[in-house]
Design a protein around this motif. Structure first.
Motif, PDB file in Angstrom:
ATOM      1  N   LYS A 146      -3.051  -1.422  -4.643  1.00 36.80           N
ATOM      2  CA  LYS A 146      -3.709  -1.013  -5.888  1.00 36.80           C
ATOM      3  C   LYS A 146      -3.102   0.301  -6.391  1.00 36.80           C
ATOM      4  N   LEU A 147      -2.704   0.299  -7.667  1.00 35.74           N
ATOM      5  CA  LEU A 147      -2.052   1.475  -8.258  1.00 35.74           C
ATOM      6  C   LEU A 147      -2.821   1.923  -9.497  1.00 35.74           C
ATOM      7  N   ASP A 148      -4.128   2.063  -9.349  1.00 32.26           N
ATOM      8  CA  ASP A 148      -4.975   2.392 -10.506  1.00 32.26           C
ATOM      9  C   ASP A 148      -6.244   3.095 -10.029  1.00 32.26           C
ATOM     10  N   LYS A 149      -7.191   3.259 -10.943  1.00 32.63           N
ATOM     11  CA  LYS A 149      -8.399   4.039 -10.686  1.00 32.63           C
ATOM     12  C   LYS A 149      -9.302   3.434  -9.621  1.00 32.63           C
ATOM     13  N   ASP A 150      -9.094   2.181  -9.251  1.00 36.66           N
ATOM     14  CA  ASP A 150      -9.880   1.619  -8.148  1.00 36.66           C
ATOM     15  C   ASP A 150      -9.716   2.448  -6.872  1.00 36.66           C
ATOM     16  N   ARG A 151      -8.593   3.146  -6.723  1.00 31.65           N
ATOM     17  CA  ARG A 151      -8.406   3.981  -5.527  1.00 31.65           C
ATOM     18  C   ARG A 151      -9.445   5.116  -5.513  1.00 31.65           C
ATOM     19  N   PHE A 152      -9.808   5.596  -6.691  1.00 36.93           N
ATOM     20  CA  PHE A 152     -10.865   6.612  -6.814  1.00 36.93           C
ATOM     21  C   PHE A 152     -12.240   5.962  -6.706  1.00 36.93           C
ATOM     22  N   ARG A 153     -12.449   4.868  -7.491  1.00 34.28           N
ATOM     23  CA  ARG A 153     -13.767   4.215  -7.481  1.00 34.28           C
ATOM     24  C   ARG A 153     -14.179   3.831  -6.063  1.00 34.28           C
ATOM     25  N   ARG A 154     -13.201   3.344  -5.279  1.00 42.53           N
ATOM     26  CA  ARG A 154     -13.521   2.774  -3.959  1.00 42.53           C
ATOM     27  C   ARG A 154     -13.162   3.696  -2.799  1.00 42.53           C
ATOM     28  N   ASP A 155     -12.836   4.949  -3.090  1.00 40.14           N
ATOM     29  CA  ASP A 155     -12.468   5.918  -2.047  1.00 40.14           C
ATOM     30  C   ASP A 155     -11.369   5.401  -1.130  1.00 40.14           C
ATOM     31  N   LEU A 156     -10.299   4.893  -1.738  1.00 34.93           N
ATOM     32  CA  LEU A 156      -9.217   4.327  -0.936  1.00 34.93           C
ATOM     33  C   LEU A 156      -8.178   5.366  -0.532  1.00 34.93           C
ATOM     34  N   GLY A 157      -8.285   6.587  -1.089  1.00 35.18           N
ATOM     35  CA  GLY A 157      -7.256   7.602  -0.822  1.00 35.18           C
ATOM     36  C   GLY A 157      -5.998   7.323  -1.643  1.00 35.18           C
ATOM     37  N   GLY A 158      -5.072   8.275  -1.622  1.00 37.93           N
ATOM     38  CA  GLY A 158      -3.811   8.092  -2.348  1.00 37.93           C
ATOM     39  C   GLY A 158      -4.000   7.928  -3.844  1.00 37.93           C
ATOM     40  N   VAL A 159      -5.008   8.614  -4.389  1.00 35.88           N
ATOM     41  CA  VAL A 159      -5.321   8.442  -5.817  1.00 35.88           C
ATOM     42  C   VAL A 159      -4.209   9.041  -6.691  1.00 35.88           C
ATOM     43  N   GLU A 160      -3.916  10.337  -6.474  1.00 34.65           N
ATOM     44  CA  GLU A 160      -2.868  11.000  -7.269  1.00 34.65           C
ATOM     45  C   GLU A 160      -1.544  10.265  -7.118  1.00 34.65           C
ATOM     46  N   GLU A 161      -1.266   9.821  -5.879  1.00 29.51           N
ATOM     47  CA  GLU A 161       0.000   9.127  -5.602  1.00 29.51           C
ATOM     48  C   GLU A 161       0.109   7.838  -6.409  1.00 29.51           C
ATOM     49  N   ALA A 162      -1.015   7.140  -6.588  1.00 35.00           N
ATOM     50  CA  ALA A 162      -0.995   5.886  -7.351  1.00 35.00           C
ATOM     51  C   ALA A 162      -0.660   6.168  -8.821  1.00 35.00           C
ATOM     52  N   TYR A 163      -1.274   7.232  -9.383  1.00 37.15           N
ATOM     53  CA  TYR A 163      -0.972   7.591 -10.781  1.00 37.15           C
ATOM     54  C   TYR A 163       0.496   8.006 -10.919  1.00 37.15           C
ATOM     55  N   SER A 164       1.001   8.780  -9.936  1.00 31.53           N
ATOM     56  CA  SER A 164       2.411   9.191  -9.982  1.00 31.53           C
ATOM     57  C   SER A 164       3.331   7.987  -9.872  1.00 31.53           C
ATOM     58  N   GLU A 165       2.959   7.050  -9.033  1.00 36.70           N
ATOM     59  CA  GLU A 165       3.800   5.857  -8.854  1.00 36.70           C
ATOM     60  C   GLU A 165       3.868   5.051 -10.158  1.00 36.70           C
ATOM     61  N   MET A 166       2.736   4.935 -10.841  1.00 36.28           N
ATOM     62  CA  MET A 166       2.747   4.220 -12.130  1.00 36.28           C
ATOM     63  C   MET A 166       3.607   4.962 -13.154  1.00 36.28           C
ATOM     64  N   MET A 167       3.550   6.284 -13.120  1.00 39.52           N
ATOM     65  CA  MET A 167       4.384   7.101 -14.009  1.00 39.52           C
ATOM     66  C   MET A 167       5.860   6.838 -13.705  1.00 39.52           C
ATOM     67  N   ARG A 168       6.179   6.774 -12.407  1.00 38.93           N
ATOM     68  CA  ARG A 168       7.563   6.543 -11.978  1.00 38.93           C
ATOM     69  C   ARG A 168       8.041   5.163 -12.426  1.00 38.93           C
ATOM     70  N   ARG A 169       7.162   4.159 -12.274  1.00 40.12           N
ATOM     71  CA  ARG A 169       7.578   2.806 -12.675  1.00 40.12           C
ATOM     72  C   ARG A 169       7.879   2.745 -14.169  1.00 40.12           C
ATOM     73  N   VAL A 170       7.026   3.430 -14.967  1.00 45.62           N
ATOM     74  CA  VAL A 170       7.176   3.338 -16.426  1.00 45.62           C
ATOM     75  C   VAL A 170       8.319   4.226 -16.918  1.00 45.62           C
ATOM     76  N   PHE A 171       8.375   5.463 -16.397  1.00 46.89           N
ATOM     77  CA  PHE A 171       9.341   6.427 -16.948  1.00 46.89           C
ATOM     78  C   PHE A 171      10.521   6.694 -16.020  1.00 46.89           C
ATOM     79  N   GLY A 172      10.490   6.093 -14.839  1.00 49.22           N
ATOM     80  CA  GLY A 172      11.606   6.247 -13.908  1.00 49.22           C
ATOM     81  C   GLY A 172      11.695   7.619 -13.258  1.00 49.22           C
ATOM     82  N   LYS A 173      10.620   8.399 -13.337  1.00 49.65           N
ATOM     83  CA  LYS A 173      10.624   9.688 -12.618  1.00 49.65           C
ATOM     84  C   LYS A 173       9.195  10.157 -12.337  1.00 49.65           C
TER      85      LYS A 173
END
Ligand code: TMP
Ligand code: ASP
Length: 236
Positions: free
Chosen positions: A209-236
């Motif tokens: 999961k690479l979205d807000k569900d990591r926050f909703r469900r206390d999965l950890g790695g929340v900031e990392e998921a947002y950064s990963e989505m940024m990387r996928r879209v913008f390549g950095k």
């Protein structure tokens, strides 16, 4: 720029006036809430990710013929958008079962639908955004029949465009929520945001999961998921 008048503060964004009645500035916060605002937190850097991703996706949709409120990115966290009055409907499109769909209908997450589904919630905090159908929306005067038809066909077209776009980045677009607005001349345009706050994104290979569900469900790695989505879209 001088001191700006704040018109509105929501859970994740603030809206400021500009010199023109036709435009407003949206400013994205790092504040995160879930479950009707009962769960509160902060996701560091989220405002930047959501602003940049939403602006980019709205531009992509504009190029494909979808009218949106987006005008121009002003800074990392701010965008200039057309001033609209929001149609008080949350429009949810789903390609794969997850979240409230899985819970409501008692099925597991991850069932890939033959055709996407659409549903509406009535945007009303006091009532906790209840699910409603088109007839209810008409009866309540939330939108006209024509507006609802326009919203549905735009929502499915947006799904086709975004699903293909994200698959190219190795991401499954599981589901998402849209909001629409009316401009001063009565045109229906896509408004609000499209971001990891408002979409479910699963890695196409691992289903991570690479979205807000990591926050909703206390999965950890929340900031990392947002950064990963940024990387996928913008390549950095
Ligand atoms: P749901 O499965 O909880 O109904 O959520 C469906 C999609 O809508 C999911 O991508 C998250 C998004 N969403 C919002 O953007 N705002 C909300 O308040 C809720 C409940 C869901
Ligand atoms: N942000 C929404 C709220 O606080 C819910 C969500 O995105 O899960 O109500």
């Amino acid at each position: 720029m001088g001191k700006r008048e704040q018109l509105y503060e929501g859970k994740a964004k603030k809206v400021f006036a500009t010199g023109s009645a036709d435009y407003v500035i949206v400013s994205y916060k790092d504040d995160a809430t879930a479950f009707d605002g009962t769960k509160k937190g902060r996701i560091s850097g989220k405002g930047v990710v959501n602003n940049r991703m939403s602006n980019f996706l709205m531009s992509l949709l504009e190029k494909a013929g979808i009218p949106t409120h987006f005008v121009e990115e002003l800074s990392e966290r701010e965008a200039l958008v057309r001033r609209v009055s929001i149609v008080p409907l949350e429009v949810i499109v789903r390609n794969i079962s997850a979240g409230s769909f899985a819970k409501r209908f008692g099925v597991e997450e991850g069932i890939v639908f033959d055709r996407p589904t659409i549903e509406f919630s009535y945007k009303n905090d006091e009532l906790h955004d209840p699910m409603i159908n088109e007839y209810h929306a008409l009866a309540l005067g939330l939108a006209t029949e024509d507006e609802i038809e326009t919203i549905k066909s735009m929502a499915f077209k947006i799904n086709d465009i975004l699903k293909e776009y994200f698959l190219g980045l190795g991401i499954k677009l599981v589901d998402f929520k849209l909001e629409f607005g009316r401009t001063s001349d009565g045109e229906i345009v896509l408004a609000d945001e499209i971001s990891p706050d408002t979409c479910r994104f699963w890695d196409a290979k691992t289903n991570e999961k690479l979205d807000k569900d990591r926050f909703r469900r206390d999965l950890g790695g929340v900031e990392e998921a947002y950064s990963e989505m940024m990387r996928r879209v913008f390549g950095k």
